[in-house]
Motif scaffolding. Structure first.
Motif, PDB file in Angstrom:
ATOM      1  N   VAL A   1       0.997  -1.190   0.012  1.00  0.00           N
ATOM      2  CA  VAL A   1      -0.143  -0.084  -0.023  1.00  0.00           C
ATOM      3  C   VAL A   1       0.874   1.257   0.171  1.00  0.00           C
ATOM      4  O   VAL A   1       1.871   1.340   0.763  1.00  0.00           O
ATOM      5  N   ALA A   2       0.544   2.167  -0.820  1.00  0.00           N
ATOM      6  CA  ALA A   2       1.361   3.433  -0.973  1.00  0.00           C
ATOM      7  C   ALA A   2       1.201   4.102   0.513  1.00  0.00           C
ATOM      8  O   ALA A   2       2.045   4.874   1.152  1.00  0.00           O
ATOM      9  N   SER A   3      -0.022   4.241   0.968  1.00  0.00           N
ATOM     10  CA  SER A   3      -0.147   5.125   2.149  1.00  0.00           C
ATOM     11  C   SER A   3      -1.486   4.328   2.890  1.00  0.00           C
ATOM     12  O   SER A   3      -2.372   4.120   2.249  1.00  0.00           O
ATOM     13  N   PHE A   4      -1.384   4.494   4.390  1.00  0.00           N
ATOM     14  CA  PHE A   4      -2.370   4.013   5.225  1.00  0.00           C
ATOM     15  C   PHE A   4      -2.655   4.940   6.207  1.00  0.00           C
ATOM     16  O   PHE A   4      -1.602   5.274   6.945  1.00  0.00           O
ATOM     17  N   TRP A   5      -3.842   5.375   6.524  1.00  0.00           N
ATOM     18  CA  TRP A   5      -4.211   6.145   7.555  1.00  0.00           C
ATOM     19  C   TRP A   5      -5.270   5.289   8.408  1.00  0.00           C
ATOM     20  O   TRP A   5      -6.336   4.861   7.916  1.00  0.00           O
ATOM     21  N   GLY A   6      -5.102   5.454   9.904  1.00  0.00           N
ATOM     22  CA  GLY A   6      -6.035   4.734  10.840  1.00  0.00           C
ATOM     23  C   GLY A   6      -5.672   5.024  12.125  1.00  0.00           C
ATOM     24  O   GLY A   6      -4.884   5.812  12.520  1.00  0.00           O
ATOM     25  N   TYR A   7      -6.354   3.944  13.012  1.00  0.00           N
ATOM     26  CA  TYR A   7      -6.007   4.204  14.499  1.00  0.00           C
ATOM     27  C   TYR A   7      -5.855   2.923  15.094  1.00  0.00           C
ATOM     28  O   TYR A   7      -6.298   1.657  14.661  1.00  0.00           O
ATOM     29  N   THR A   8      -4.985   2.879  16.066  1.00  0.00           N
ATOM     30  CA  THR A   8      -4.638   1.642  16.833  1.00  0.00           C
ATOM     31  C   THR A   8      -5.447   1.274  17.835  1.00  0.00           C
ATOM     32  O   THR A   8      -5.339   0.100  18.259  1.00  0.00           O
TER      33      THR A   8
ATOM     34  N   ALA B   1     -13.103  16.201  25.573  1.00  0.00           N
ATOM     35  CA  ALA B   1     -11.923  16.462  25.506  1.00  0.00           C
ATOM     36  C   ALA B   1     -10.695  15.163  25.317  1.00  0.00           C
ATOM     37  O   ALA B   1     -10.023  15.035  24.586  1.00  0.00           O
ATOM     38  N   ALA B   2     -10.954  14.686  26.008  1.00  0.00           N
ATOM     39  CA  ALA B   2     -10.096  13.464  26.566  1.00  0.00           C
ATOM     40  C   ALA B   2     -10.304  12.746  25.549  1.00  0.00           C
ATOM     41  O   ALA B   2      -9.237  11.646  25.141  1.00  0.00           O
ATOM     42  N   PHE B   3     -11.725  12.430  25.059  1.00  0.00           N
ATOM     43  CA  PHE B   3     -11.955  11.135  24.040  1.00  0.00           C
ATOM     44  C   PHE B   3     -11.153  11.826  22.601  1.00  0.00           C
ATOM     45  O   PHE B   3     -10.537  10.901  22.139  1.00  0.00           O
ATOM     46  N   LEU B   4     -11.317  12.988  22.420  1.00  0.00           N
ATOM     47  CA  LEU B   4     -10.747  13.409  21.177  1.00  0.00           C
ATOM     48  C   LEU B   4      -9.247  13.188  21.381  1.00  0.00           C
ATOM     49  O   LEU B   4      -8.594  12.750  20.379  1.00  0.00           O
ATOM     50  N   LEU B   5      -8.688  13.498  22.298  1.00  0.00           N
ATOM     51  CA  LEU B   5      -7.355  13.161  22.787  1.00  0.00           C
ATOM     52  C   LEU B   5      -6.743  11.786  22.557  1.00  0.00           C
ATOM     53  O   LEU B   5      -5.738  11.643  21.909  1.00  0.00           O
ATOM     54  N   GLU B   6      -7.651  10.650  22.915  1.00  0.00           N
ATOM     55  CA  GLU B   6      -7.137   9.168  22.911  1.00  0.00           C
ATOM     56  C   GLU B   6      -7.406   9.101  21.289  1.00  0.00           C
ATOM     57  O   GLU B   6      -6.469   8.238  20.684  1.00  0.00           O
ATOM     58  N   ASN B   7      -8.187   9.747  20.429  1.00  0.00           N
ATOM     59  CA  ASN B   7      -8.230   9.358  18.892  1.00  0.00           C
ATOM     60  C   ASN B   7      -6.903   9.986  18.468  1.00  0.00           C
ATOM     61  O   ASN B   7      -6.191   9.302  17.812  1.00  0.00           O
ATOM     62  N   LYS B   8      -6.465  11.104  18.864  1.00  0.00           N
ATOM     63  CA  LYS B   8      -5.251  11.780  18.287  1.00  0.00           C
ATOM     64  C   LYS B   8      -4.080  10.718  18.586  1.00  0.00           C
ATOM     65  O   LYS B   8      -3.218  10.610  17.766  1.00  0.00           O
ATOM     66  N   GLU B   9      -3.992  10.541  19.904  1.00  0.00           N
ATOM     67  CA  GLU B   9      -2.775   9.575  20.303  1.00  0.00           C
ATOM     68  C   GLU B   9      -2.837   8.243  19.676  1.00  0.00           C
ATOM     69  O   GLU B   9      -1.919   7.827  19.506  1.00  0.00           O
ATOM     70  N   SER B  10      -3.896   7.800  19.099  1.00  0.00           N
ATOM     71  CA  SER B  10      -3.848   6.299  18.377  1.00  0.00           C
ATOM     72  C   SER B  10      -4.066   6.546  17.007  1.00  0.00           C
ATOM     73  O   SER B  10      -3.832   5.330  16.373  1.00  0.00           O
TER      74      SER B  10
END
Length: 204
Positions: free
Chosen positions: A119-126, A181-190
């Motif tokens: 794959v050339a690029s992958f965007w996702g969440y862990t 805000a904490a939920f959105l931070l979790e998304n960013k960090e994963s």
């Protein structure tokens, strides 16, 4: 150059995140139009592996698959939890192309499998992503990276713009709800991105 984008999303009437997934798809559809890229909607009625493969087989050049649905470490799922992309399917069809997801955990085994298959690029969440369906900040954060790519930015520029979008949204949410805000931070960090920093829709 990218000529086609698949916009896959779960809009099942029984899906509690239906509004979120639909709105993400709407944003990407408009950006595709602005960029002069052919878009192909795959909603819940067609969200399965054969439909994805059949559509890709009609393309003549590189493409983007964008997916707004549920996921797991090994797969993306439709409304019936059927895997429409997984480590067990023909992932080689994504070789040389971009896969952009907003789905739980698919930045783990599925990402690694797609990388191995070129794959050339992958965007996702862990990790499991959090959704606040009627908050535009959650929606714009989920789509910002792909919006930036469709505007012609490089992968590095698009990734940085997405991180900046998260940071600004998190700061604004702290004034209203520490929990959200904490939920959105979790998304960013994963959030994870794979690919060449200089990649863009004109130069793959």
């Amino acid at each position: 150059m990218i000529e086609d984008i698949i916009i896959a999303y779960n809009d099942s009437p029984n899906e509690e995140s239906k509004h979120f997934f639909e709105t993400c798809a709407d944003i990407i559809r408009q950006k595709a139009v602005d960029a002069g890229i052919n878009y192909h909607n795959i909603d819940n009625s067609k969200l399965n592996n054969p439909e994805i493969e059949n559509k890709i087989n009609t393309f003549n050049s590189t493409f983007i698959l964008s997916a707004f649905s549920h996921g797991s470490k090994t797969a993306l799922h439709n409304h019936e939890l059927e895997e429409y992309i997984s480590t067990q399917t023909n992932n080689y069809i994504f070789s040389g192309n971009i896969v952009y997801t907003f789905a739980c955990e698919c930045g783990c085994d599925l990402k690694e499998d797609l990388e191995r298959k070129g794959v050339a690029s992958f965007w996702g969440y862990t990790k499991k992503v959090k959704i606040r369906p009627y908050d535009d900040r959650f929606i714009t954060c989920a789509t910002e990276g792909l919006v930036a790519l469709l505007e012609g930015n490089t992968l590095e520029e698009s990734k940085n713009r997405m991180i900046d979008k998260y940071d600004k949204a998190i700061n604004s949410l702290y004034q209203e709800s520490f929990l959200q805000a904490a939920f959105l931070l979790e998304n960013k960090e994963s959030f994870v991105v794979y690919g060449n920093d200089g990649l863009n829709i004109y130069k793959m």
